[in-house]
Design an enzyme around this catalytic site. Structure first.
Site, PDB file in Angstrom:
ATOM      1  CG  ASP A 174       0.754  -2.356   6.160  1.00 11.49           C
ATOM      2  OD1 ASP A 174      -0.127  -2.437   7.044  1.00 11.49           O
ATOM      3  OD2 ASP A 174       0.588  -1.749   5.086  1.00 11.49           O
ATOM      4  CE  LYS A 192      -7.238  -0.594   5.958  1.00 15.40           C
ATOM      5  NZ  LYS A 192      -8.039   0.031   4.916  1.00 15.40           N
ATOM      6  CG  HIS A 228      -1.897   0.974   1.428  1.00  9.61           C
ATOM      7  ND1 HIS A 228      -1.642   2.275   1.784  1.00  9.61           N
ATOM      8  CD2 HIS A 228      -3.237   0.898   1.272  1.00  9.61           C
ATOM      9  CE1 HIS A 228      -2.783   2.948   1.853  1.00  9.61           C
ATOM     10  NE2 HIS A 228      -3.768   2.135   1.546  1.00  9.61           N
ATOM     11  CB  CYS A 282      -3.753   3.368  -1.447  1.00 12.07           C
ATOM     12  SG  CYS A 282      -4.937   4.654  -1.142  1.00 12.07           S
TER      13      CYS A 282
HETATM   14  C1  LIG Z   1      -2.268  -2.947   3.557  1.00 16.50           C
HETATM   15  C2  LIG Z   1      -2.654  -1.556   4.002  1.00 16.50           C
HETATM   16  N1  LIG Z   1      -1.734  -0.779   4.579  1.00 16.50           N
HETATM   17  C3  LIG Z   1      -2.021   0.451   5.002  1.00 16.50           C
HETATM   18  C4  LIG Z   1      -3.283   0.979   4.842  1.00 16.50           C
HETATM   19  C5  LIG Z   1      -3.532   2.371   5.320  1.00 16.50           C
HETATM   20  O1  LIG Z   1      -4.507   2.406   6.315  1.00 16.50           O
HETATM   21  P1  LIG Z   1      -4.942   3.819   6.895  1.00 16.50           P
HETATM   22  O2  LIG Z   1      -5.508   4.581   5.725  1.00 16.50           O
HETATM   23  O3  LIG Z   1      -5.972   3.520   7.920  1.00 16.50           O
HETATM   24  O4  LIG Z   1      -3.732   4.463   7.427  1.00 16.50           O
HETATM   25  C6  LIG Z   1      -4.268   0.219   4.223  1.00 16.50           C
HETATM   26  C7  LIG Z   1      -5.606   0.780   3.985  1.00 16.50           C
HETATM   27  O5  LIG Z   1      -6.273   0.435   3.046  1.00 16.50           O
HETATM   28  C8  LIG Z   1      -3.948  -1.086   3.796  1.00 16.50           C
HETATM   29  O6  LIG Z   1      -4.850  -1.866   3.199  1.00 16.50           O
END
Ligand SMILES: Cc1ncc(COP(=O)(O)O)c(C=O)c1O
Length: 414
Positions: free
Chosen positions: A204, A230, A128, A372
């Site tokens: 992550d 989430k 991401h 993203c």
């Molecule tokens: C794998 C992963 N990392 C990071 C994020 C970022 O999450 P946040 O927007 O809550 O910081 C997401 C959100 O979709 C994600 O799916």
């Protein structure tokens, strides 16, 4: 399912009744939990209760309300730490705004205290943006070198040559589950090789923690980031877990109140863990809400949650594949046992936004876009995908609704 899943412990109808969004939106087929899950009443009530009966700023007052608020906030930290099997919850759980902020904390702190120009940082092509851009920013002002682990046709990481991939790396930072492909990565295998090469390992876990139990003492990571919204918690709260020996050595990221023990005109002394990394008034209600979300997940049982995730991911993959065959391209592993949480797909020649719109007309909510993960989109040769993502309130009827709405989409556009 409902039969299928009920037989395997989760009573989806009962779970659904815990989430007021469904009663308030009759007919809703919510397949966007990968972007943000819904919240159970227990979480809403915990936050409401805090604001109605116990609100004051934490750590600062000696009066009763301030002590109650501090107890609730620190109690949430403790429970979230235990949920992760952390060795020292009261020192190792750091509250941030979301995973994005937690990962920025990691990159910035390591950038100030540990990384030097030319140092190698290993990421993967399925990250991401939250686990790419902070390192690229570091590359811009510090000159670190980023290398990416490749992704094969099955949406899996190419790690045949793992020892040379991690050789000389100072940091290896990767996702535990891809938010686009649904691939569960061989995180621990990579982490062990990276540790043997002397690297700091960052995970992550944003898409992992909502569906799978995690034991941070055995997963192989030094630092793990995830986000509350989430996993049934509120927005505005994320977590960074880290080994206390490492966190102790890392310099603070944000400066201000609470993160110091002393400030003079010529400098400051950083506070102890975890406050060193929590500058300013923290997200108190949100942390309490996330504590309640973790309690809720425990009340369902992480084994049952994981089992449900495996079953529904498999069911969705197989039913969509069976209904559309080669008409639809499904991204990620064709072995359903390697998938978690989501199903990304495209009908050739139909824009994913059009797909999502027709699905919405059938009350089926899915996400369309680059999720993203633009480098991964480029790697897959698409600008966007449609993504259905699941949680414990989804059942076979939801998968049927997805398939039926996709039939309508195909008949309309193709
Ligand atoms: C794998 C992963 N990392 C990071 C994020 C970022 O999450 P946040 O927007 O809550 O910081 C997401 C959100 O979709 C994600 O799916």
């Amino acid at each position: 399912m409902t039969e299928l899943l009920t037989a395997n412990r989760i009573d989806v109808a009962k779970v659904k009744a815990d989430f007021p969004i469904f009663a308030n939106n009759p007919g809703l087929v919510y397949l966007d939990s990968g972007a943000s899950s819904q919240r159970p009443t227990a979480v809403l009530e915990a936050m409401d209760n805090y604001y109605r009966f116990h609100h004051a700023n934490v750590h600062r007052g000696v009066y009763r309300l301030a002590e109650e608020a501090t107890e609730l906030y620190e109690g949430a930290r403790e429970r979230i730490g235990r949920f992760l099997s952390a060795a020292h919850p009261s020192r190792e759980i750091i509250f941030a705004k979301n995973s994005t902020e937690a990962l920025n904390l990691v990159a910035n702190s390591l950038g100030r205290g540990y990384l030097r120009q030319g140092d190698k940082v290993v990421l993967t092509k399925m990250e991401h943006h939250a686990n790419i851009v902070p390192w690229q920013m570091l590359s811009q002002y510090l000159g670190i070198k980023i290398e990416y682990i490749d992704v094969d046709d099955q949406g899996e990481l190419m790690i045949d040559d793992l020892d040379s991939i991690v050789d000389g790396a100072k940091v290896v930072s990767l996702t535990l589950t891809s938010n686009v492909l649904g691939t569960v990565t061989p995180f621990t295998e990579i982490a062990l090789a990276a540790k043997a090469a002397g690297a700091i390992v960052v995970g992550d876990a944003s898409q992992f923690v909502p569906h799978r139990a995690i034991d941070v003492t055995t997963i192989g990571a030094d630092l793990i980031a995830f986000t509350g919204h989430k996993m049934f918690g509120p927005t505005g709260i994320g977590v960074l877990w880290g080994k206390s020996e490492l966190l102790d050595q890392m310099p603070p990221f944000l400066g201000g109140g609470d993160m110091i023990t002393d400030v003079r005109l010529d400098g400051f002394v950083a506070n102890e863990l975890p406050y060193k990394f929590e500058a300013g008034t923290p997200p108190i209600a949100e942390a309490i809400g996330l504590g309640a979300a973790v309690d809720y997940m425990n009340s369902i049982g992480m084994d049952a949650i994981e089992h449900h995730d495996r079953e529904i991911s498999k069911l969705a993959y197989e039913n969509v594949k069976e209904a559309f065959g080669s008409e639809i391209r499904i991204f990620g592993p064709s072995d359903p046992s390697k998938r978690s949480g989501c199903l990304s797909f495209e009908f050739e020649g139909v824009h994913p936004h059009d797909v999502a719109q027709v699905l919405d007309q059938n009350l089926v909510n899915v996400r369309a876009g680059h999720h993203c993960a633009k480098p991964l989109m480029r790697h897959l040769g698409v600008a966007a995908t449609a993504r259905a993502s699941f949680h414990i309130y989804n059942d076979e009827a939801d998968v049927d609704a997805l398939v039926n709405a996709l039939r309508e989409t195909r008949n309309f556009f193709i």
